[in-house]
Design a protein around this motif. Structure first.
Motif, mmCIF file in Angstrom:
data_model
loop_
_atom_site.group_PDB
_atom_site.id
_atom_site.type_symbol
_atom_site.label_atom_id
_atom_site.label_comp_id
_atom_site.label_asym_id
_atom_site.label_seq_id
_atom_site.Cartn_x
_atom_site.Cartn_y
_atom_site.Cartn_z
ATOM 1 N N PRO A 41 43.236 31.683 31.878
ATOM 2 C CA PRO A 41 42.891 32.859 32.694
ATOM 3 C C PRO A 41 41.901 32.543 33.811
ATOM 4 C CG PRO A 41 42.761 33.393 30.348
ATOM 5 C CD PRO A 41 42.971 31.902 30.443
ATOM 6 N N ALA A 42 41.026 31.563 33.603
ATOM 7 C CA ALA A 42 40.009 31.259 34.613
ATOM 8 C C ALA A 42 40.610 30.598 35.851
ATOM 9 C CB ALA A 42 38.946 30.340 34.011
ATOM 10 N N ALA A 43 41.831 30.077 35.721
ATOM 11 C CA ALA A 43 42.430 29.317 36.827
ATOM 12 C C ALA A 43 43.300 30.187 37.745
ATOM 13 C CB ALA A 43 43.275 28.184 36.242
ATOM 14 N N VAL A 44 43.306 31.500 37.485
ATOM 15 C CA VAL A 44 44.268 32.358 38.193
ATOM 16 C C VAL A 44 43.696 32.930 39.503
ATOM 17 C CG1 VAL A 44 45.640 34.464 38.006
ATOM 18 C CG2 VAL A 44 45.395 32.964 36.021
ATOM 19 N N PHE A 45 44.470 32.769 40.581
ATOM 20 C CA PHE A 45 44.109 33.329 41.895
ATOM 21 C C PHE A 45 45.275 34.194 42.391
ATOM 22 C CE2 PHE A 45 41.139 29.945 41.423
ATOM 23 C CZ PHE A 45 40.016 30.338 42.144
ATOM 24 N N PRO A 46 45.003 35.114 43.313
ATOM 25 C CA PRO A 46 46.101 35.936 43.854
ATOM 26 C C PRO A 46 47.197 35.088 44.493
ATOM 27 C CG PRO A 46 43.962 36.841 44.490
ATOM 28 C CD PRO A 46 43.690 35.500 43.861
ATOM 29 N N VAL A 47 48.412 35.596 44.468
ATOM 30 C CA VAL A 47 49.532 34.857 45.064
ATOM 31 C C VAL A 47 49.343 34.775 46.584
ATOM 32 C CG1 VAL A 47 51.230 35.475 43.293
ATOM 33 C CG2 VAL A 47 50.967 36.946 45.303
ATOM 34 N N ALA A 48 50.003 33.813 47.189
ATOM 35 C CA ALA A 48 49.894 33.617 48.641
ATOM 36 C C ALA A 48 50.258 34.904 49.376
ATOM 37 C CB ALA A 48 50.837 32.489 49.066
ATOM 38 N N SER A 68 41.772 46.618 36.803
ATOM 39 C CA SER A 68 42.063 45.458 35.949
ATOM 40 C C SER A 68 41.254 45.461 34.657
ATOM 41 C CB SER A 68 41.728 44.197 36.763
ATOM 42 O OG SER A 68 41.818 43.036 35.979
ATOM 43 N N ALA A 69 41.710 44.626 33.717
ATOM 44 C CA ALA A 69 40.919 44.387 32.498
ATOM 45 C C ALA A 69 39.956 43.223 32.699
ATOM 46 C CB ALA A 69 41.856 44.094 31.332
ATOM 47 N N ARG A 70 40.017 42.572 33.846
ATOM 48 C CA ARG A 70 39.095 41.477 34.146
ATOM 49 C C ARG A 70 37.701 42.037 34.377
ATOM 50 N NH1 ARG A 70 40.816 35.994 34.283
ATOM 51 N NH2 ARG A 70 43.047 35.954 34.737
ATOM 52 N N PRO A 71 36.662 41.230 34.148
ATOM 53 C CA PRO A 71 35.317 41.703 34.487
ATOM 54 C C PRO A 71 35.195 41.918 35.998
ATOM 55 C CG PRO A 71 35.230 39.716 33.126
ATOM 56 C CD PRO A 71 36.656 39.895 33.550
ATOM 57 N N ALA A 72 34.367 42.879 36.393
ATOM 58 C CA ALA A 72 34.198 43.155 37.820
ATOM 59 C C ALA A 72 33.673 41.920 38.557
ATOM 60 C CB ALA A 72 33.256 44.339 38.009
ATOM 61 N N ALA A 73 32.835 41.119 37.895
ATOM 62 C CA ALA A 73 32.289 39.928 38.561
ATOM 63 C C ALA A 73 33.418 38.949 38.926
ATOM 64 C CB ALA A 73 31.261 39.237 37.671
ATOM 65 N N PHE A 74 34.404 38.823 38.054
ATOM 66 C CA PHE A 74 35.567 37.970 38.347
ATOM 67 C C PHE A 74 36.307 38.531 39.567
ATOM 68 C CE2 PHE A 74 40.138 37.359 38.051
ATOM 69 C CZ PHE A 74 40.288 35.996 37.805
ATOM 70 N N LEU A 75 36.495 39.839 39.584
ATOM 71 C CA LEU A 75 37.220 40.453 40.707
ATOM 72 C C LEU A 75 36.426 40.289 42.006
ATOM 73 C CD1 LEU A 75 38.444 43.727 38.932
ATOM 74 C CD2 LEU A 75 39.749 41.613 39.299
ATOM 75 N N CYS A 76 35.089 40.417 41.921
ATOM 76 C CA CYS A 76 34.246 40.221 43.118
ATOM 77 C C CYS A 76 34.486 38.832 43.688
ATOM 78 C CB CYS A 76 32.761 40.343 42.773
ATOM 79 S SG CYS A 76 32.238 42.021 42.502
ATOM 80 N N ASP A 77 34.610 37.865 42.807
ATOM 81 C CA ASP A 77 34.843 36.496 43.267
ATOM 82 C C ASP A 77 36.210 36.382 43.955
ATOM 83 O OD1 ASP A 77 34.215 33.512 43.109
ATOM 84 O OD2 ASP A 77 36.225 33.658 42.250
ATOM 85 N N ARG A 78 37.235 36.906 43.316
ATOM 86 C CA ARG A 78 38.591 36.751 43.865
ATOM 87 C C ARG A 78 38.824 37.584 45.131
ATOM 88 N NH1 ARG A 78 38.011 33.122 40.521
ATOM 89 N NH2 ARG A 78 39.669 32.446 39.097
ATOM 90 N N PHE A 79 38.096 38.712 45.276
ATOM 91 C CA PHE A 79 38.330 39.595 46.428
ATOM 92 C C PHE A 79 37.096 39.658 47.337
ATOM 93 C CE2 PHE A 79 41.228 40.732 43.064
ATOM 94 C CZ PHE A 79 42.437 40.816 43.735
ATOM 95 N N SER A 80 36.321 38.577 47.324
ATOM 96 C CA SER A 80 35.028 38.596 48.015
ATOM 97 C C SER A 80 35.139 38.850 49.520
ATOM 98 C CB SER A 80 34.282 37.286 47.767
ATOM 99 O OG SER A 80 35.048 36.239 48.306
ATOM 100 N N GLY A 81 36.233 38.444 50.132
ATOM 101 C CA GLY A 81 36.359 38.622 51.586
ATOM 102 C C GLY A 81 36.914 39.982 51.978
ATOM 103 N N LEU A 82 37.101 40.863 51.017
ATOM 104 C CA LEU A 82 37.773 42.128 51.317
ATOM 105 C C LEU A 82 36.890 43.325 50.962
ATOM 106 C CD1 LEU A 82 41.382 41.417 49.935
ATOM 107 C CD2 LEU A 82 40.424 40.837 52.154
#
Ligand SMILES: O=P(O)(O)OC[C@H]1O[C@H](O[C@H]2O[C@H](CO)[C@@H](O)[C@H](O)[C@H]2O)[C@H](O)[C@@H](O)[C@@H]1O
Length: 275
Positions: A41-48, A68-82
């Motif tokens: 799960p830690a290796a997952v990034f949004p699709v291109a 999502s069921a992911r922690p908000a901190a994880f989502l902050c990382d993945r969507f940081s530019g948005l």
């Protein structure tokens, strides 16, 4: 019994959204919907292309959010530019306001119980089970060892009964969480209150609640249009697809589907659209 509304045509859903864009919203589940399913799960990034489309959409409609069921901190990382994309983590027990994670006051007192649960899971479950400790939610993954499904589900049910927790089954995972009134349905109910159009994209059992919330609102308010999009996979039965208006073949197909929506708006897309 309420009469089900006529099936939506995609072009109609799009044009109804464009014509009420200031009262339209797009909501997305993360894993299996705009991100691929992987063993780690830690290796997952949004699709291109997903982030670029979300950014463009956030400039076109009233609300774009990840649910999502992911922690908000994880989502902050993945969507940081948005910054225009709203984030709801741990089934809505966490939100992000001005870059800061806010955790539900009802859930917070459960932290010691959940900590103990994560420790018990790591000690008592077989080694093939990945215990994902998300502080207020513990995910028990058996993707690396599918034969452990029954053992994991039994263990989770026993703990849920013993500790008064909620169970949420998902794709080769069981989530255990505090018994607070939050799920993807309650988020969608709340977040769509001021909207007349709302799209929800999901792939898993927990996403059915969001679909139900759209349907419930449609029944109460005939002016409201809910658009449920199921992302197909061979792990969840076809119930989600049967309840959907449209189906995407995989997470990789979602950006192209969003292009049809974005392309229906007048003018060139705003934002760093990569095409
Ligand atoms: O609500 P979601 O954002 O879809 O979260 C549900 C679960 O997603 C993740 O697990 C799923 O994706 C993993 C990574 O691809 C995969 O290994 C696992 O089998 C899937 O169930 C996440 O890791 C879980 O914590 C979430 O509960």
């Amino acid at each position: 019994m309420a009469t089900p509304r006529a099936p939506l045509r995609f072009v109609e859903a799009v044009s109804a959204t464009v014509s009420e864009s200031t009262k339209s919203g797009f909501f997305f589940d993360y894993d299996g919907t705009i991100a691929p399913i992987m063993r780690d799960p830690a290796a997952v990034f949004p699709v291109a292309g997903a982030l670029a489309r979300l950014e463009v959409l956030s400039n076109l409609v009233s609300r774009v959010a990840i649910v999502s069921a992911r922690p908000a901190a994880f989502l902050c990382d993945r969507f940081s530019g948005l910054p225009g994309v709203h984030l709801f983590g741990l089934y809505g027990m966490q939100t992000v306001v001005d870059g800061e994670v806010r955790t539900d006051a009802d859930a917070q007192p459960w932290a010691p119980v959940m900590r103990g649960l994560a420790a018990d899971a790591a000690r008592e479950l077989p080694g093939g089970v990945l215990v994902e400790d998300k502080a207020l939610l513990v995910s028990l993954h058996y993707r690396a060892a599918p034969s452990l499904r029954t053992a994991v589900e039994r263990w989770a049910s026993g703990k849920a009964a013993e500790l008064g927790l909620r169970e949420q089954y998902g794709r080769m995972v069981v989530d255990l969480r505090p018994p607070v009134e939050r799920d993807k349905g309650t988020i969608i109910e709340h977040e769509t209150e001021s909207l007349t159009r709302a799209w929800y994209f999901g792939d898993d059992l927990s996403d059915a609640r969001a679909f139900d919330a759209l349907r419930g609102r449609e029944r109460r308010d005939p002016a409201f249009m809910g658009v449920a999009v199921a992302v197909a996979n061979d792990e969840v039965g076809d119930e989600l697809i049967r309840g959907a208006d449209f189906t995407a073949g995989s997470p990789e197909d979602v950006p192209a589907m969003l292009d049809h929506v974005i392309g229906a708006f007048p003018g060139p897309p705003a934002g760093s659209y990569a095409g």
